[in-house]
Write a protein that holds these residues in place. Sequence first.
Motif, mmCIF file in Angstrom:
data_model
loop_
_atom_site.group_PDB
_atom_site.id
_atom_site.type_symbol
_atom_site.label_atom_id
_atom_site.label_comp_id
_atom_site.label_asym_id
_atom_site.label_seq_id
_atom_site.Cartn_x
_atom_site.Cartn_y
_atom_site.Cartn_z
ATOM 1 N N LYS A 1 27.904 19.597 26.443
ATOM 2 C CA LYS A 1 28.783 19.484 27.602
ATOM 3 C C LYS A 1 28.459 18.191 28.368
ATOM 4 C CE LYS A 1 30.335 21.972 31.718
ATOM 5 N NZ LYS A 1 30.162 23.203 32.541
ATOM 6 N N ASN A 2 29.512 17.436 28.674
ATOM 7 C CA ASN A 2 29.393 16.171 29.427
ATOM 8 C C ASN A 2 28.501 15.148 28.728
ATOM 9 O OD1 ASN A 2 31.002 17.223 31.548
ATOM 10 N ND2 ASN A 2 29.186 18.195 32.474
ATOM 11 N N ALA A 3 28.415 15.262 27.402
ATOM 12 C CA ALA A 3 27.537 14.350 26.656
ATOM 13 C C ALA A 3 27.935 12.894 26.824
ATOM 14 C CB ALA A 3 27.539 14.724 25.170
ATOM 15 N N LYS A 4 29.229 12.654 27.020
ATOM 16 C CA LYS A 4 29.699 11.267 27.149
ATOM 17 C C LYS A 4 29.153 10.596 28.401
ATOM 18 C CE LYS A 4 34.137 12.191 29.518
ATOM 19 N NZ LYS A 4 33.678 13.447 30.076
ATOM 20 N N ASP A 5 28.693 11.396 29.381
ATOM 21 C CA ASP A 5 28.149 10.839 30.627
ATOM 22 C C ASP A 5 26.629 10.721 30.589
ATOM 23 O OD1 ASP A 5 30.706 10.731 31.781
ATOM 24 O OD2 ASP A 5 30.569 12.846 32.371
ATOM 25 N N HIS A 6 26.008 11.159 29.497
ATOM 26 C CA HIS A 6 24.553 11.108 29.420
ATOM 27 C C HIS A 6 24.060 9.693 29.114
ATOM 28 C CE1 HIS A 6 23.945 15.700 28.543
ATOM 29 N NE2 HIS A 6 24.724 15.445 29.587
ATOM 30 N N THR A 7 22.819 9.445 29.496
ATOM 31 C CA THR A 7 22.184 8.152 29.228
ATOM 32 C C THR A 7 21.254 8.285 28.030
ATOM 33 O OG1 THR A 7 22.267 7.561 31.571
ATOM 34 C CG2 THR A 7 20.754 6.305 30.172
ATOM 35 N N ILE A 8 21.586 7.547 26.976
ATOM 36 C CA ILE A 8 20.786 7.581 25.748
ATOM 37 C C ILE A 8 20.169 6.198 25.549
ATOM 38 C CG2 ILE A 8 20.826 7.892 23.249
ATOM 39 C CD1 ILE A 8 23.151 9.844 23.639
ATOM 40 N N VAL A 9 18.848 6.164 25.347
ATOM 41 C CA VAL A 9 18.147 4.892 25.191
ATOM 42 C C VAL A 9 17.344 4.904 23.903
ATOM 43 C CG1 VAL A 9 17.996 4.482 27.684
ATOM 44 C CG2 VAL A 9 16.159 5.718 26.516
ATOM 45 N N ASP A 10 17.069 3.694 23.406
ATOM 46 C CA ASP A 10 16.209 3.542 22.234
ATOM 47 C C ASP A 10 14.814 4.041 22.595
ATOM 48 O OD1 ASP A 10 14.466 2.465 20.200
ATOM 49 O OD2 ASP A 10 16.129 1.169 19.625
ATOM 50 N N ILE A 11 14.205 4.793 21.685
ATOM 51 C CA ILE A 11 12.892 5.374 21.969
ATOM 52 C C ILE A 11 11.837 4.306 22.194
ATOM 53 C CG2 ILE A 11 12.068 5.558 19.595
ATOM 54 C CD1 ILE A 11 10.987 8.314 20.335
ATOM 55 N N LYS A 12 12.088 3.078 21.693
ATOM 56 C CA LYS A 12 11.140 1.992 21.920
ATOM 57 C C LYS A 12 11.010 1.647 23.389
ATOM 58 C CE LYS A 12 11.839 -0.175 17.390
ATOM 59 N NZ LYS A 12 12.341 -1.377 16.687
ATOM 60 N N GLN A 13 12.056 1.979 24.147
ATOM 61 C CA GLN A 13 12.029 1.680 25.570
ATOM 62 C C GLN A 13 11.152 2.661 26.350
ATOM 63 O OE1 GLN A 13 16.714 1.010 25.516
ATOM 64 N NE2 GLN A 13 15.833 0.540 27.497
ATOM 65 N N VAL A 14 10.986 3.868 25.823
ATOM 66 C CA VAL A 14 10.223 4.876 26.552
ATOM 67 C C VAL A 14 9.004 5.364 25.798
ATOM 68 C CG1 VAL A 14 12.205 5.690 27.870
ATOM 69 C CG2 VAL A 14 11.739 6.694 25.639
ATOM 70 N N GLY A 15 8.992 5.180 24.465
ATOM 71 C CA GLY A 15 7.881 5.660 23.660
ATOM 72 C C GLY A 15 7.939 7.164 23.440
ATOM 73 N N VAL A 16 7.233 7.620 22.440
ATOM 74 C CA VAL A 16 7.190 9.054 22.153
ATOM 75 C C VAL A 16 6.546 9.802 23.305
ATOM 76 C CG1 VAL A 16 6.219 10.807 20.628
ATOM 77 C CG2 VAL A 16 7.166 8.704 19.667
ATOM 78 N N SER A 17 5.508 9.171 23.916
ATOM 79 C CA SER A 17 4.818 9.841 25.021
ATOM 80 C C SER A 17 5.707 10.008 26.225
ATOM 81 C CB SER A 17 3.575 9.053 25.419
ATOM 82 O OG SER A 17 3.935 7.763 25.852
ATOM 83 N N GLY A 18 6.814 9.195 26.299
ATOM 84 C CA GLY A 18 7.741 9.339 27.404
ATOM 85 C C GLY A 18 8.758 10.421 27.134
ATOM 86 N N GLY A 19 8.694 11.041 25.964
ATOM 87 C CA GLY A 19 9.644 12.100 25.640
ATOM 88 C C GLY A 19 9.073 13.465 25.962
ATOM 89 N N VAL A 20 9.649 14.471 25.352
ATOM 90 C CA VAL A 20 9.204 15.841 25.607
ATOM 91 C C VAL A 20 7.887 16.074 24.872
ATOM 92 C CG1 VAL A 20 9.783 18.266 25.306
ATOM 93 C CG2 VAL A 20 11.577 16.605 25.819
ATOM 94 N N ARG A 21 6.902 16.596 25.575
ATOM 95 C CA ARG A 21 5.596 16.881 24.974
ATOM 96 C C ARG A 21 5.466 18.393 24.824
ATOM 97 N NH1 ARG A 21 1.534 12.999 25.373
ATOM 98 N NH2 ARG A 21 0.014 14.656 25.630
ATOM 99 N N HIS A 22 5.784 18.911 23.653
ATOM 100 C CA HIS A 22 5.699 20.346 23.400
ATOM 101 C C HIS A 22 4.275 20.666 22.950
ATOM 102 C CE1 HIS A 22 9.939 21.074 24.011
ATOM 103 N NE2 HIS A 22 10.242 20.119 23.156
ATOM 104 N N GLN A 23 3.382 20.816 23.909
ATOM 105 C CA GLN A 23 2.001 21.142 23.577
ATOM 106 C C GLN A 23 1.923 22.600 23.140
ATOM 107 O OE1 GLN A 23 0.053 18.887 23.306
ATOM 108 N NE2 GLN A 23 0.258 17.290 24.885
ATOM 109 N N ASP A 24 1.169 22.820 22.074
ATOM 110 C CA ASP A 24 1.008 24.178 21.538
ATOM 111 C C ASP A 24 -0.273 24.774 22.108
ATOM 112 O OD1 ASP A 24 0.985 26.513 20.179
ATOM 113 O OD2 ASP A 24 0.756 25.631 18.173
ATOM 114 N N PHE A 25 -0.119 25.616 23.145
ATOM 115 C CA PHE A 25 -1.275 26.226 23.784
ATOM 116 C C PHE A 25 -1.681 27.544 23.111
ATOM 117 C CE2 PHE A 25 0.884 23.843 27.219
ATOM 118 C CZ PHE A 25 -0.115 22.920 27.473
ATOM 119 N N THR A 26 -0.953 27.934 22.060
ATOM 120 C CA THR A 26 -1.251 29.201 21.379
ATOM 121 C C THR A 26 -2.151 29.004 20.169
ATOM 122 O OG1 THR A 26 0.696 29.055 19.946
ATOM 123 C CG2 THR A 26 0.975 30.089 22.109
ATOM 124 N N ASN A 27 -2.481 27.744 19.888
ATOM 125 C CA ASN A 27 -3.201 27.458 18.651
ATOM 126 C C ASN A 27 -4.619 26.935 18.915
ATOM 127 O OD1 ASN A 27 -3.283 27.422 15.832
ATOM 128 N ND2 ASN A 27 -2.807 25.226 15.782
#
Length: 561
Positions: free
Chosen positions: A45-71
């Motif tokens: 929904k409303n995807a055309k209004d979203h801001t999408i950037v090259d990952i090089k601009q933010v890095g993987v660490s700037g993305g979602v960090r799904h830490q596994d606290f169950t392991n």
Amino acid sequence: MALSKAQDIIACNLCESDTKLKWKCLDCDLLMCNKCCDKVHPKFKNAKDHTIVDIKQVGVSGGVRHQDFTNIKCKIHTTQYCCIFCSSCDKPACPSCITKGHAGHTFIEIKEAYEMKVEWLKNRKRKLKMNETRLGEGDNTLDQILVRESSNCQKTLQDIQHQRDALKKEVDRYACRLIEEVNKNMTRIRESISKEKKKVLTRRQLEENKLETIEEILTTMDMSFFFENTDLIPKYFDQDVGVVNSSHNRMPLFKSGTISQSNVGTLYEDISSSNTAIAMKINKEFITGFKYCQYMAACSDGTLWIGDDAMKILHKMKPEGNILQTISTIKTELRGIAVTHNNDLLITDGQFKLKVVNGRTGKVSESKYSADPLGITDVHITSDHKVIVGAMSPGKAFPVTGRRVVIVMDQEGNHLTVYEQDKFKRNMFSYVWRITSTNTGNICVVDCLSDDYRSKVLVLCGDIVNEYVGNQVINKEDKRLQIANITTTPSDNIVVVDFDNHIHILDSSANLVYYYNIKEIGIEFPYCPIFTSAMSFYIGCYQPEGSTQKARLYEIQYSGF
């Protein structure tokens, strides 16, 4: 210090299979592969209004960090996994641990403990960076001390030599002994500073290693590794780096005695403030053949390039006694000149490309340095061979329209940096009038604000811009700063010459150190200074409208800056 680490491979947050991450949606906070970005995300929904950037601009660490606290495996009950964090023991605990060894303890969620420790580590990281900065500043201070004391050494040796020449032959042996003592003092100073610099380097490397270690911990996906190594931080990392010792022996000065064998003179320690009094005196005066000494540049062979844009002429001249001998003459428009390290001359005539004058043959040709489509307003060459130009869009200087920039190029003419707007996206320059630089890499720009030469100095130091708009004593509301030219001294002070016969001496961050009315030594209408040694400089002058006299050029002996 380096730590081993193991990281989970992050896959696309949509298909969860492709590990070739390319894009991040800042609105959804999702990392995506090319296929999901093109096919799946547009269905949101409303995807055309979203801001999408090259990952090089933010890095993987700037993305979602799904830490596994169950392991997180329990270190005591190896078949069980930790489910909660014991604040009392400061470690994760499994169900068996809770029932057997943590009675009455305080518990929090593992995620909450993780976030608290991440914040704690970030604070430590900031402290380490501050330590590294402080050590760097201390290292620079040591370099400045060495430059200052080397200059003092040169002056002291010269004073001794002058005194020695005036004495009778029989005192020569004693003077030699004094010279030897001065050299030993300088050797001790160099050794002391060199020793301290090695200590600083060692401490800086240690802090850098600590930073690297914390960065590894902060970016790991292995929670066992994270908590295991975080516990080591206080023991090894909270150590004060100490201060850089900037107290070293001072170079003794020479005090003249009477001309007798028993009193050649003695060395004494200068215990006064390091801010030596500014002194200048005219050493030589030359009468030029033109009205304006607007542009000057010095070659390593002692020759000078002197330009007058009113006459559209450029002379290569050699000072001989009190006479300027003309070696060659070039007819050209002039906006700025600069001598290269192989004694060629770069010229800007206001066009988009610099010209180059061969230092041996005098042949003029086009250079490889271009600001196309902008016209070049000034040129400067740094101590590490970079070429810096000011440039503007075609048209009049005022009112300000179009682009106004400072461009840094390498020796091949490639553009390395373009300064145009500050961090608030505001234009930095009105008209780049003059450019110089310090040995530490600061770029000093005279920004002309209006056609009456009202101006200011901007010192560019990375992302920091320092400004000098004049001295409140001499630059009042009705007497704004009007700058003729700018240069730097061998000791990295910035020297500003204004159209009101003042020389403003700034430090490398644009702070006023001293100002000097050059009329006090008999010089009027100063225009262009150029330093040729640690003890002398030339200043070219101009003649005011209506005068029939020719412009003067002075060689000035100076001290104190």
